[in-house]
Design a protein around this motif. Structure first.
Motif: not given
Length: 832
Positions: A281-284, A291-301
């Motif tokens: 197994w391996s992974g990341n 955050q600006g006037k609105e937010y940005y978010a991401n998640g990666n697996a």
């Protein structure tokens, strides 16, 4: 019977290996030396035999050369283990001009930096390495000297000077410096591993710091690049957010793409991941929040399981919440039967929540055979919405007409998008094959509702169905001299779009079918310091365009075109010069061919143009590279440029309404100069670019009267500081001064970004970065444009560029992707 052991003494100075073995053969009578004279003639010997036995003398003169020695009772056989008519040879010297003995020379593939072969310099600093590749990267290392890494054409490359590497004993860590970028025949090769670029979080962020890259994602003078990861075409830019920069070995920036790429491809970036041995197994895992006037978010697996027999089973998931606000002001004017003036303030708010999921398998059967299959799905989690709220004051013939508030909301319904890619990459004898097949199916539904407050609501619905099937085969054939590559590509597209509305225009149904097939051939030849590359692509397109069930022959053209490309390169130890000619051909996006009229506000509608023709570009360039300096001078002639256009919609039925559509500018010419430098001073790595350009467009042919031919400029100053304890500080600045070009006047804009990052743990597997973008709040877009018939637009907008954020990533275990699939029919997918 006893045999007396003979001892030999002799001083060889730059003698050929054949001559040295002949001397040994004649100087004794115990052994007969057997070898092929011509096979060993290019290898030189500088050494001193002192009372050596015959066997030791043979071993000493052969040194580290790739020789197989076989000792029998009365015979010694010497055979070169690497058979090749061409060899890389030279002499390694130090800063004083003295030979550097026993330096290690590794020859790497120019395309992906994989190890090909190697050798060691002799006592005179000379080396000879048989090599079949016409061009290679030579990595030269020796204790006490800085590593040298340069690209060379195979042959005699002369003297290579190594500089001393300062280091201390007593446990002090010794650090070397890897060159950031070097020239190739088709552009630049940037090292990622072992340079500051590996610490820039996601690949998407890292790409913005590559030489020649602009903040809009384009390569200066070469447009938006196609991007490949291990031969696999990037389908969506979110893939670049999912991959981390420290997983990348190198990035090749191709500004002279060959005919094996699509006719519309003006530039290419090929990323090569770091491939390490490992099983299990391996992974990341990674996450980004800003955050600006609105937010940005991401998640990666991402998880990968590798078996002992070379199979990989992998799965990836990516979640994003993308929220953006744009504030704009505008002062527009339309001159029709009346003169209309519009002053408005608008707020655009976009909210998208979506996911990507990949499941795949690939099998590296051996070094010569690999195949794989990947399924990708992506979808919106909830309705994706884009709203526009406008406060507008309207004057008619200088008299106040009305003030109105307009709001529209466009929502995209969740619809699953499916994509499948299968590939085979292999070698059969001396033939190399690269085959890919693709399916893409994506349906979408868009609903628009809104209008002017206090008036009847307007609405529309657009239902679109896209399907694509494609395959591509690239073959590299063995020929006596040079490299011959040929292949074919076929794609078929079926697209249906049904548009209904509430009465502001007309319903519309469009069915488009396009079949494109191409044959291409490319020949490359290296003769000493000269490299020649020429290719031809024959592209055939068959179109069937139906509107409301009726086919229009004029809207269904068939094309049969030739796309030539060639380049000539001259390379010395320090300089690389390339002359190139390329032809590009870009089809309009399918959405711009629609006749549906969409509502944007009470006084602004938008439509397409089914009569748009493909854009053809002829590109001539001269590129020179000296160490860390890159310069390119270019000229473009563009036929049928796809151009935004504005005019009165219906002066009688809808007075004051401006219609945005697309037109073809018959001819356009661009001239430009690009300069990029990447010096490194101590801990300071610089990446500075300056671009100067003019354009000359035949706008009168489409009714636009205003025209400027001023100088356009762009400057990018990217500074990276390597701080102690694995800290890295990046300060990026860019500036686009005021310019007047075409039908527009654009005011000065620019910005400054900061990024501070650190790698943690012994294996540097944990990375944390803090960033602040547009800290001076100066990245405005402000323009006056006369982009139509009797229409003037003045606007100023800000796209929520000032942001602060954090980027976290962690990876475990060693295995990396072996997936090698590319993508067929990519140009048609981009149009969809």
């Amino acid at each position: 019977m006893s045999v007396k052991a003979q001892r030999l003494s002799h001083d060889f100075q730059n003698a050929s290996l054949s001559e040295a073995l002949i001397w040994i053969d004649n100087a004794q009578d115990n052994y007969k030396l057997n070898f092929i004279f011509d096979e060993l003639e290019d290898f030189t010997v500088t050494t001193q035999l002192k009372n050596a036995s015959v066997r030791d003398a043979v071993r000493q003169v052969c040194g580290f050369y790739p020789m197989q020695l076989t000792f029998d009772a009365q015979d010694i056989y010497i055979e070169c283990m690497q058979k090749s008519d061409t060899k890389l040879s030279g002499r390694i010297i130090n800063e004083s001009g003295q030979p550097v003995a026993y330096a290690s020379i590794s020859l790497l593939s120019l395309g992906d930096s994989t190890f090909l072969t190697g050798g060691v310099s002799n006592e005179a600093g000379d080396f000879v390495i048989p090599c079949k590749a016409p061009k290679v990267i030579a990595r030269i290392t020796c204790i006490g000297y800085k590593t040298v890494e340069e690209a060379y054409s195979v042959g005699n490359i002369g003297k290579i000077r190594m500089q001393p590497d300062k280091y201390a004993l007593k446990g002090i860590e010794v650090k070397g410096s890897k060159q950031l970028v070097y020239a190739t025949d088709r552009g630049l090769m940037a090292n990622i591993q072992g340079t500051p670029l590996e610490q820039f979080g996601s690949v998407s962020e890292m790409l913005s710091h590559l030489p020649l890259m602009m903040s809009n994602g384009e390569i200066a003078g070469h447009g938006k690049p196609e991007i490949y990861i291990n031969n696999k075409k990037v389908r969506n830019e979110d893939e670049l957010n999912r991959l981390r920069a420290d997983e990348i070995l190198s990035a090749e920036i191709i500004t002279n793409p060959g005919v094996e790429y699509g006719a519309e491809v003006t530039s290419v970036i090929r990323l090569k991941t770091i491939r390490k041995a490992g099983e299990g197994w391996s992974g990341n895992f990674s996450a980004v929040y800003s955050q600006g006037k609105e937010y940005y978010a991401n998640g990666n697996a991402a998880l990968n399981y590798r078996t002992r027999n070379g199979m990989d089973f992998f799965a990836r998931g990516f979640l994003t919440s993308n929220n953006q606000v744009i504030n704009a002001t505008a002062n527009d004017q339309l001159q029709a039967s009346s003169t209309w003036d519009f002053q408005k303030e608008a707020t655009f708010l976009n909210r998208y929540n979506y996911y990507f999921a990949d499941l795949g398998w690939n099998w590296e059967i051996s070094e010569k055979h690999s195949l794989g299959l990947t399924y990708t799905a992506n979808n919106y989690i909830t309705d994706a919405t884009g709203s526009i709220e406008t406060e507008e004051e309207v004057w008619r013939d200088s008299q106040f007409h009305e003030a109105e508030t307009n709001k529209t909301v466009t929502s995209l319904k969740p619809r699953m998008v499916h994509a499948v890619n299968a590939y085979y990459v292999g070698e059969i004898g001396k033939w190399k094959l690269d085959f890919s097949a693709d399916y893409y199916g994506g349906h979408s539904e868009s609903n628009m509702e809104g209008g002017t407050v206090g008036e009847k609501e307007v609405s529309s619905n657009t239902l679109t169905k896209n399907n694509l099937l494609a395959e591509k085969l690239v073959v590299t054939a063995p020929i006596p001299k040079g490299t011959l590559t040929f292949g074919e590509e076929v794609s078929g597209v079926d697209r249906k779009s049904d548009f209904t509305q509430s009465g502001f225009s007309a319903n519309n149904s469009v069915h488009q079918q396009t079949v494109t097939w191409s044959l291409f051939v490319n020949y490359a030849l290296q003769v000493k310091k000269f490299g020649f590359n020429a290719g031809l692509r024959w592209q055939n397109e068959h179109n069937d365009y139906e509107t409301n069930g009726h086919k229009d022959a004029e809207q269904s053209p068939n094309y049969h075109v030739f796309i030539p490309r060639l380049s000539l390169t001259y390379r010395t130890e320090q300089w690389t010069h390339t002359f190139g000619y390329q032809c590009f051909r870009r089809n309009p996006a399918y959405s711009t061919l629609s006749t549906a009229i969409n509502y944007r506000s009470k006084y602004e509608y938008q439509t397409g143009n089914p009569y748009l023709r493909p854009t053809t570009t002829h590109y001539v360039s001269w590129t020179s590279n000296y160490r860390w300096v890159h310069a390119e001078l270019y000229y473009q002639y563009i036929k049928n440029l796809n151009y935004s256009f504005q005019a009165a919609y219906d002066d009688t039925g809808h007075p004051g309404v401006i219609l945005d559509d697309r037109r073809n500018v018959p001819q356009s010419q661009n001239y430009g100069l690009e300069i990029n430098v990447t010096p490194k001073v101590g801990i300071w790595q610089m990446n500075y670019s300056a671009d100067f350009f003019f354009n000359n467009r035949d706008l009168k042919a489409i009714g636009i009267k205003h025209k400027w031919n001023g100088l356009g400029t762009y400057f990018n100053l990217d500074n990276t500081l390597l701080l102690p304890n694995n800290w890295l500080l990046n300060i990026g600045m860019e500036l686009t001064p005021y310019n007047e070009q075409g039908c527009s006047q654009t005011k000065t804009t620019g910005g400054m970004n900061l990024r501070l990052s650190r790698q943690f743990l012994k294996d540097k597997s944990l990375s944390i970065a803090f960033f602040a973008n547009d800290i001076l709040h100066t990245r405005y877009i402000e323009m006056t444009a006369y982009g139509g018939i009797n229409v003037r637009t003045q606007f100023r907008e800000y796209r929520d560029a000032r942001r602060i954020g954090i980027d976290l990533s962690w990876k475990f275990n060693a295995t990396k992707s072996r997936y090698k699939g590319s993508h067929a029919g990519q140009s048609e997918r981009n149009r969809l």
